[in-house]
Design an enzyme around this catalytic site. Structure first.
Site, PDB file in Angstrom:
ATOM      1  N   TYR A 230       0.837  -1.193   0.000  1.00  0.00           N
ATOM      2  CA  TYR A 230       0.000   0.000   0.000  1.00  0.00           C
ATOM      3  C   TYR A 230       0.879   1.253   0.000  1.00  0.00           C
ATOM      4  CZ  TYR A 230      -4.128  -2.864   1.076  1.00  0.00           C
ATOM      5  OH  TYR A 230      -5.156  -3.771   1.036  1.00  0.00           O
TER       6      TYR A 230
ATOM      7  N   GLN B 125      -9.851 -12.452   3.212  1.00  0.00           N
ATOM      8  CA  GLN B 125     -10.276 -11.116   2.812  1.00  0.00           C
ATOM      9  C   GLN B 125     -10.570 -11.112   1.319  1.00  0.00           C
ATOM     10  OE1 GLN B 125      -8.154  -6.878   2.543  1.00  0.00           O
ATOM     11  NE2 GLN B 125      -8.372  -7.533   4.678  1.00  0.00           N
TER      12      GLN B 125
ATOM     13  N   ARG C 206     -16.883  10.328   6.722  1.00  0.00           N
ATOM     14  CA  ARG C 206     -17.399   9.091   6.120  1.00  0.00           C
ATOM     15  C   ARG C 206     -17.097   7.885   7.011  1.00  0.00           C
ATOM     16  NH1 ARG C 206     -15.822   7.483   0.787  1.00  0.00           N
ATOM     17  NH2 ARG C 206     -17.934   6.636   0.550  1.00  0.00           N
TER      18      ARG C 206
END
Length: 298
Positions: free
Chosen positions: A37, A160, A266
């Site tokens: 990431y 996942q 959010r």
């Protein structure tokens, strides 16, 4: 809480600090990473956040993934689940995160050249060194998970997978058996059922559907679903984000939704998704599915 915070978008320590603190404040304790990431930036930034908040490390669970090698093939990427790569990846993540342990390590993608016995050996080394507490996989179908589970000695307690109101393959596969469209979903047919039967928690990444039904539609086909989401949000006294995530959590597999937005408002908007899932009716759930499909279930 059946929400996790996805750390893929963390690239600035101040913004990351606010996002992580917001996630913690709404009750999230599982923080999901991967060594790729941001090319490692997300783990570095998260480590800097931990350094700002002594004691936070012991109050949360850090999960990271490894196995994808960016640029590992000429013209593209590669997957590597060799013993050497797994051990080196964990060392790299520990250094970037500034911690002495990873609570759970997930194998990010299936590697066609992987040898399960090698993976098992790497898991044993990491367990004995107390560098990894638990193990799981990501993006694996039921047969791949079963094959790996037969070799490793530790439980594989997480799978996942991408799952949302937009990316519905895992659920579509369960109702299109004996239908002309079944072949398109054959690779994942039975995966949810396998995980449920073997105490493997499904973590749904992309659960917010990249905001396409909550203010960021990608095309006209998203508008009708977004309108229905807003309607049900009003009926349920919820936010549109909570409705979208609740659609995933409503499934009886006890799925954990990974919320990856870096916007604090959010993150807060998702906080009540479990309660919204409980209140959501079958009719609402099926109507959202039908709207997102663009046609009725056969």
């Amino acid at each position: 809480m059946r929400l996790a915070y996805g750390c893929m978008g963390l690239d600035d320590v101040d913004r990351a600090d606010e996002a992580v603190r917001t996630a913690y404040e709404v009750g999230i304790r599982l923080f999901d990473h991967a060594d790729i990431y941001g090319g490692g930036t997300a783990e570095i930034v998260f480590g800097q956040v931990l350094a700002r908040h002594p004691g936070l490390r012991d109050e949360i669970e850090i999960q990271t993934k490894c196995g994808i090698v960016l640029g590992g093939a000429e013209g593209g990427n590669a997957y590597d689940l060799s013993r050497a790569h797994l051990l080196a990846s964990v060392e790299g993540s520990l250094e970037r995160l500034g911690t002495d342990r990873i609570d759970r390590l997930l194998l990010h993608r299936p590697d066609p050249l992987a040898r399960p016995a090698e993976i098992a050996d790497a898991f044993d080394v990491l367990t004995a060194a107390r560098k990894v507490g638990a193990f799981g996989v990501s993006n694996m179908a039921a047969p791949q998970l079963a094959h790996l589970r037969s070799a490793v000695r530790q439980p594989l307690d997480v799978n996942q997978l991408e799952l949302s109101l937009h990316h519905r393959d895992l659920i579509e596969a369960g109702v299109l058996v004996n239908h002309a469209d079944a072949a398109a979903y054959a690779p994942v047919t039975g995966t949810l059922e396998y995980c449920t039967d073997h105490a493997v928690t499904v973590q749904a990444y992309g659960a917010l559907a990249q905001g396409r039904f909550t203010g960021r539609p990608r095309g006209p086909e998203d508008e009708s679903t977004a309108t229905l989401v807003r309607r049900y949000a009003a009926e349920l006294g919820a936010t549109p984000e909570a409705v979208v995530v609740a659609w995933v959590l409503k499934h009886p597999a006890e799925i954990v939704a990974v919320v990856g937005t870096t916007e604090p408002h959010r993150i807060r908007a998702c906080a009540d998704a479990e309660q919204v899932a409980e209140a959501m009716t079958r009719e609402q759930w099926w109507s959202l599915w039908t709207a997102a499909r663009g046609k009725p279930v056969p």
